[in-house]
Write an enzyme that holds these catalytic residues in place. Structure first.
Site, PDB file in Angstrom:
ATOM      1  N   CYS A  50      41.520  30.743  35.518  1.00  0.00           N
ATOM      2  CA  CYS A  50      40.225  30.164  35.885  1.00  0.00           C
ATOM      3  C   CYS A  50      39.286  30.068  34.690  1.00  0.00           C
ATOM      4  O   CYS A  50      38.349  29.277  34.706  1.00  0.00           O
ATOM      5  CB  CYS A  50      39.572  30.964  37.011  1.00  0.00           C
ATOM      6  SG  CYS A  50      39.153  32.658  36.575  1.00  0.00           S
ATOM      7  N   SER A 109      38.162  37.960  27.384  1.00  0.00           N
ATOM      8  CA  SER A 109      37.844  37.608  28.764  1.00  0.00           C
ATOM      9  C   SER A 109      36.341  37.497  28.983  1.00  0.00           C
ATOM     10  O   SER A 109      35.549  38.107  28.257  1.00  0.00           O
ATOM     11  CB  SER A 109      38.408  38.663  29.726  1.00  0.00           C
ATOM     12  OG  SER A 109      39.813  38.687  29.676  1.00  0.00           O
ATOM     13  N   GLY A 115      41.517  43.550  33.844  1.00  0.00           N
ATOM     14  CA  GLY A 115      42.948  43.820  33.855  1.00  0.00           C
ATOM     15  C   GLY A 115      43.829  42.681  34.309  1.00  0.00           C
ATOM     16  O   GLY A 115      45.012  42.628  33.986  1.00  0.00           O
ATOM     17  N   GLN A 120      48.510  37.723  34.038  1.00  0.00           N
ATOM     18  CA  GLN A 120      48.527  36.266  33.881  1.00  0.00           C
ATOM     19  C   GLN A 120      49.291  35.861  32.621  1.00  0.00           C
ATOM     20  O   GLN A 120      50.022  34.865  32.620  1.00  0.00           O
ATOM     21  CB  GLN A 120      47.091  35.735  33.843  1.00  0.00           C
ATOM     22  CG  GLN A 120      46.383  35.849  35.199  1.00  0.00           C
ATOM     23  CD  GLN A 120      44.882  35.615  35.106  1.00  0.00           C
ATOM     24  OE1 GLN A 120      44.262  35.867  34.067  1.00  0.00           O
ATOM     25  NE2 GLN A 120      44.294  35.143  36.184  1.00  0.00           N
ATOM     26  N   GLY A 191      44.830  35.745  48.092  1.00  0.00           N
ATOM     27  CA  GLY A 191      45.592  36.144  46.912  1.00  0.00           C
ATOM     28  C   GLY A 191      45.022  37.382  46.248  1.00  0.00           C
ATOM     29  O   GLY A 191      44.268  38.148  46.860  1.00  0.00           O
ATOM     30  N   LYS A 192      45.356  37.572  44.970  1.00  0.00           N
ATOM     31  CA  LYS A 192      44.915  38.771  44.238  1.00  0.00           C
ATOM     32  C   LYS A 192      43.396  38.850  44.137  1.00  0.00           C
ATOM     33  O   LYS A 192      42.800  39.916  44.282  1.00  0.00           O
ATOM     34  CB  LYS A 192      45.524  38.769  42.833  1.00  0.00           C
ATOM     35  CG  LYS A 192      47.024  39.019  42.810  1.00  0.00           C
ATOM     36  CD  LYS A 192      47.540  39.004  41.385  1.00  0.00           C
ATOM     37  CE  LYS A 192      49.055  39.241  41.350  1.00  0.00           C
ATOM     38  NZ  LYS A 192      49.591  39.172  39.968  1.00  0.00           N
TER      39      LYS A 192
END
Length: 428
Positions: A50, A109, A115, A120, A191-192
């Site tokens: 994303c 990030s 994490g 990914q 999802g996650k």
């Protein structure tokens, strides 16, 4: 050969641009196949999240390889290269190596130290292997980056208490309403990121949480992880009904198209029912025209930066510790990479010397007589092999460790000339 990364991230491009270039899993195979057939590209791996799209490549010509990747991105996104270039970053060789390791460690990030990026990167590596995009160089680089990311998390406190995109979204929501317990929260997706949304909503005091998802099994699997909470599960067909009963909506689906737009919301929701929508997906789940509705408030991943900034300042010292570890990882990869250039010459020299050793040993044993040769051959062979290994060991170690590229190449050429070696014939 050179390693390059061409990409864009939350640092260089707004979400409206990032979503145009996002490559979802179902499109990775075709993207890798297309890039692999370009003239100057040998290996390819694609990292799409994303907050970033990064294409890692082994290229035979830096200028041409970068142009081919940029052209691919331009065609895919329908952005002219001149317009796209302002959002892209291009890193070569050591800068590319370090960048991937920083990404895997969570140092690049939006949420410092988060994490999810490590998994990914691992997923991108697996897809590149599955679709035959990578060879020896990128395979080794991704494995080392994953190892570096794990090392940073185990040897520093960077990952301890780190925020995630989901936790930042919940914190942003809480800042808008103060008391989450008084509001009905709905998560679209299972999802996650949805799991993390549930986790952080519960931690912040939310008690009314609904999950809307296409797959009811996946939603049920998510609910099983929170047995102490009374999560309400709904099929996607009930999405608008559930939204009409909610106050805070979080979207985190893998849809490549918006699942909510102005027309759908106007048609199904009461304009007197004020809603706050938090879209943490890329591509976006909520169409831009929803912003035209003044009875709704919409937020996306770019709106999380102010929330994240508070978390980042306190983690900078931890990040400096992590950078020192990555220096070692980059150097380790470069030592291995440099050694590849020496392998053909070393192998050719060793084979030539071994051939000479065997020939001379055979002559010596024949002169010593059959009885002596049979009795002592093993000892004499070990002696000659040991002499060869000791003579070759130090020059070979020095050659592999030579950091100056030109000096190493001159040394290789000297060895080839002095010993009349032809590695190309051996490995051709």
């Amino acid at each position: 050969m050179n390693i390059v990364v061409v990409g864009l991230s939350h640092k260089t491009a707004p979400v409206a641009v990032r979503e145009k270039l996002s490559i979802q899993d179902h499109a990775i195979e075709d993207a890798i196949a297309h890039l692999r057939q370009l003239p100057h590209i040998e290996e390819i791996s694609i990292l799409s999240t994303c907050n970033r799209l990064e294409i890692y490549a082994v290229i035979t010509d830096a200028e041409q390889g970068v142009h081919e990747i940029t052209q691919f991105l331009s065609e895919r996104s329908a952005y002219p290269i001149s317009q796209l270039r302002r959002h892209l970053f291009i890193l070569l060789h050591q800068d590319a190596l370090r960048h991937l390791m920083r990404v895997a460690a969570g140092l690049d990030s939006l949420v410092l130290g988060e994490g999810q990026i490590l998994s990914q990167v691992k997923h991108a590596h697996k897809l590149a292997q599955k679709y035959q995009g990578i060879g020896r160089l990128l395979d080794r680089l991704f494995k080392q980056a994953l190892s570096a990311g794990k090392r940073v998390r185990s040897n520093t406190n960077l990952g301890t208490g780190a925020m995630s995109i989901s936790s930042a979204a919940v914190e942003l929501a809480q800042s808008k309403v103060n008391n989450l317990e008084a509001y009905h929260c709905t998560i679209i997706g299972a999802g996650k990121m949805a799991r993390l949304l549930v986790q952080h909503l519960l931690a912040k005091g939310a008690t009314q949480i609904s999950i809307v998802n296409r797959s009811q099994k996946r939603a049920a699997d998510l609910a099983k992880q929170f047995t102490d909470a009374e999560l309400q599960l709904h099929p996607l067909e009930e999405m608008m009904t559930v939204m009409g009963e909610s106050h805070l909506i979080f979207t985190s689906t893998a849809s490549s198209e918006p699942i909510l737009d102005r027309a759908k919301l106007e048609q199904n929701l009461d304009p007197n029912h004020h809603l706050k929508l938090f879209d943490i997906s890329v591509p976006l789940n909520i169409a831009p025209d929803v912003n035209e509705l003044d009875w709704l408030e919409t937020y996306n991943v770019d709106d999380l930066k102010a929330v994240v900034a508070k978390n980042t300042a306190s983690r900078r010292q931890m990040a400096q510790e992590a950078e020192a570890l990555l220096d070692e990882e980059v150097e380790s990869f470069e030592v291995w990479w440099r050694s590849l250039e020496t392998v053909p010459t070393i192998s050719c020299l060793r084979e030539k010397v071994e051939t000479i050793r065997e020939q001379e040993l055979e002559k010596a044993l024949s002169r010593l007589g059959t009885e002596f040769a049979e009795k002592h051959q093993e000892v004499i062979e070990a002696l000659t092999r040991g002499i060869v290994n000791k003579i070759l060991h130090e020059p070979m170690v020095e050659l592999r460790a030579q950091q100056d590229i030109e000096m190493r190449r001159r040394t290789i050429q000297s060895l080839q000339k002095l010993f009349n070696l032809d590695p190309e014939q051996q490995y051709g």
